[in-house]
Design an enzyme around this catalytic site. Sequence first.
Site, mmCIF file in Angstrom:
data_model
loop_
_atom_site.group_PDB
_atom_site.id
_atom_site.type_symbol
_atom_site.label_atom_id
_atom_site.label_comp_id
_atom_site.label_asym_id
_atom_site.label_seq_id
_atom_site.Cartn_x
_atom_site.Cartn_y
_atom_site.Cartn_z
ATOM 1 N N PHE A 122 47.275 39.218 70.263
ATOM 2 C CA PHE A 122 46.239 38.664 69.386
ATOM 3 C C PHE A 122 46.808 37.477 68.619
ATOM 4 C CE2 PHE A 122 42.812 41.911 69.284
ATOM 5 C CZ PHE A 122 43.405 42.851 70.122
ATOM 6 N N GLY A 125 43.632 32.834 63.333
ATOM 7 C CA GLY A 125 44.047 31.999 62.205
ATOM 8 C C GLY A 125 45.267 31.180 62.574
ATOM 9 N N LYS A 126 46.238 31.156 61.675
ATOM 10 C CA LYS A 126 47.423 30.319 61.913
ATOM 11 C C LYS A 126 48.396 30.927 62.920
ATOM 12 C CE LYS A 126 47.273 27.973 57.471
ATOM 13 N NZ LYS A 126 47.905 27.841 56.149
ATOM 14 N N TYR A 127 48.128 32.150 63.356
ATOM 15 C CA TYR A 127 49.032 32.788 64.318
ATOM 16 C C TYR A 127 48.930 32.163 65.714
ATOM 17 C CZ TYR A 127 50.553 36.482 61.127
ATOM 18 O OH TYR A 127 51.127 37.182 60.089
ATOM 19 N N PRO A 235 62.680 48.361 64.180
ATOM 20 C CA PRO A 235 64.020 47.806 63.948
ATOM 21 C C PRO A 235 64.588 48.034 62.555
ATOM 22 C CG PRO A 235 62.359 46.057 64.006
ATOM 23 C CD PRO A 235 61.679 47.313 64.466
ATOM 24 N N GLU A 304 49.652 50.644 61.986
ATOM 25 C CA GLU A 304 51.007 51.146 62.274
ATOM 26 C C GLU A 304 51.180 52.567 61.711
ATOM 27 O OE1 GLU A 304 54.838 48.649 62.279
ATOM 28 O OE2 GLU A 304 54.944 49.695 60.364
HETATM 29 C C1 UD2 Z 1 53.934 44.952 60.910
HETATM 30 C C2 UD2 Z 1 53.979 45.316 62.362
HETATM 31 C C3 UD2 Z 1 52.656 44.877 62.990
HETATM 32 C C4 UD2 Z 1 51.480 45.551 62.320
HETATM 33 C C5 UD2 Z 1 51.535 45.287 60.827
HETATM 34 C C6 UD2 Z 1 50.523 46.166 60.113
HETATM 35 C C7 UD2 Z 1 56.171 45.366 63.427
HETATM 36 C C8 UD2 Z 1 57.396 44.580 63.741
HETATM 37 N N1 UD2 Z 1 55.127 44.662 62.942
HETATM 38 O O1 UD2 Z 1 54.074 43.517 60.973
HETATM 39 O O2 UD2 Z 1 52.608 45.193 64.359
HETATM 40 O O3 UD2 Z 1 51.518 46.948 62.583
HETATM 41 O O4 UD2 Z 1 52.825 45.537 60.260
HETATM 42 O O5 UD2 Z 1 50.399 45.832 58.803
HETATM 43 O O6 UD2 Z 1 56.122 46.546 63.678
HETATM 44 N N2 UD2 Z 1 47.598 38.595 63.383
HETATM 45 C C9 UD2 Z 1 46.917 37.409 63.635
HETATM 46 N N3 UD2 Z 1 46.506 36.636 62.605
HETATM 47 C C10 UD2 Z 1 46.749 36.964 61.304
HETATM 48 C C11 UD2 Z 1 47.442 38.148 61.029
HETATM 49 C C12 UD2 Z 1 47.869 38.953 62.105
HETATM 50 O O7 UD2 Z 1 46.685 37.068 64.790
HETATM 51 O O8 UD2 Z 1 46.347 36.184 60.413
HETATM 52 C C13 UD2 Z 1 48.015 39.460 64.504
HETATM 53 C C14 UD2 Z 1 49.209 38.896 65.263
HETATM 54 O O9 UD2 Z 1 49.123 39.283 66.607
HETATM 55 C C15 UD2 Z 1 50.382 39.549 64.585
HETATM 56 C C16 UD2 Z 1 49.805 40.949 64.313
HETATM 57 O O10 UD2 Z 1 48.423 40.729 64.013
HETATM 58 O O11 UD2 Z 1 51.521 39.541 65.435
HETATM 59 C C17 UD2 Z 1 50.472 41.738 63.187
HETATM 60 O O12 UD2 Z 1 50.483 40.989 61.993
HETATM 61 P P1 UD2 Z 1 51.836 40.590 61.281
HETATM 62 O O13 UD2 Z 1 52.827 40.199 62.313
HETATM 63 O O14 UD2 Z 1 51.568 39.633 60.206
HETATM 64 O O15 UD2 Z 1 52.255 41.961 60.655
HETATM 65 P P2 UD2 Z 1 53.708 42.377 60.025
HETATM 66 O O16 UD2 Z 1 54.670 41.264 60.239
HETATM 67 O O17 UD2 Z 1 53.530 42.905 58.658
#
Ligand code: UD2
Length: 355
Positions: A122, A125-127, A235, A304
């Site tokens: 997925f 937005g800015k991803y 990790p 998660e």
């Molecule tokens: C953790 C988890 C993530 C998710 C999240 C829940 C790990 C290493 N990462 O990462 O899988 O469970 O916590 O809170 O286990 N995304 C978009 N646009 C956005 C925001 C998110 O496309 O504006 C998608 C994108 O694919 C991203 C994913 O959602 O990789 C998870 O978001 P994140 O990476 O910001 O979440 P993070 O780093 O807190």
Amino acid sequence: MHRQNFLIVLVLFGMALSGLIYLNSSQNNNRLIYLNSSQNNNSCYQHIPEQVVNKSKWKQTIVGLRSSPGLSYKQPSALVGRTDVASVTPWSAPIIWEGTFDATLIDSIYKQQNLTIATTVFALGKYTRFIKDFLESAEQHYFVGFRVHFYLFTDQPESVPEVKMGENRSLTVLKVQSLNRWQDISMNRMEKLEKLIENELAGEADYVFCLDVDTMFYGRWGAESLGRLVGVIHPWFFDAPRDQFTYERRPESLAYIPAGEGDYYYAGAAFGGTLEDVHNLTKTCREHLNIDAVKSIEAVWQEESHLNKYFLLNKPSKLLSPEYMWRGINEGAAPIKIVRFANVPKNYAEVRSNA
Ligand code: UD2
């Protein structure tokens, strides 16, 4: 005359009798064929009407691990292996680390199965800025030599970059609605995955992996990761006691895991398995997220947290070590001999719409 009549009646009786015998034997033959086929399918002699036989809607994956004659690889040892890490769970599921599999052997086994690996990601937005590196690095390291079909969900299909895909590798871009909260984007993935598996993947793919996009592949991720239900050890928590895991601790949430329970802390950023098992996982998490939302409770780590609850009650059949979802390419830790897939650095405040 009387004698003639008697003879006619006798001939007619004989004909009727042989007809009856023929009919009976042909019925028996049909029945025999029927029983044989039901024997093959069900190992019993019961009369089972066709419509009762429950045909799976998922593509049936070949289960045998067939090897090729004459293949040369290092002798496996029953005594020597990695001793610095656990390579099996208490429920006898393997934990995959570098040094626990032979890539040549495992590729040769799984290539015979003519598999299709669906992979979802997925980028909203800015991803979208992460897509290029994700896909290009996947071309280098992810299931190389296998048929891989990526499904990219984005709210901006126009900003998906051109990436040259190898033979037997394809990308489908699916437009989704923009969402304001990053938490909603993250959680909403479960429902989108559930529907994708039902509507697109059934009958097409053998396995599906669901991955975060703010990541890159740096080393081999291949057939050693295939299993019925596959989780990745997070990790940041592989060496932590379970009471430090960031499970949801409020009993009101369906993601609740009380102190003293839990096996590992699993990453939300990567999970997979067969369509049937991942469908059940995504459906259950989606239902539980909805029930929580009605009660106005959002689990501490969104989907998660629900994934961790699901894996506590539905043990994964294979676990991937944090090599398969590492903190970052420049981070080290003693048991990590190779970084296969890792987060790329991001400024949370800048990249998220609501940081
Ligand atoms: C953790 C988890 C993530 C998710 C999240 C829940 C790990 C290493 N990462 O990462 O899988 O469970 O916590 O809170 O286990 N995304 C978009 N646009 C956005 C925001 C998110 O496309 O504006 C998608 C994108 O694919 C991203 C994913 O959602 O990789 C998870 O978001 P994140 O990476 O910001 O979440 P993070 O780093 O807190």
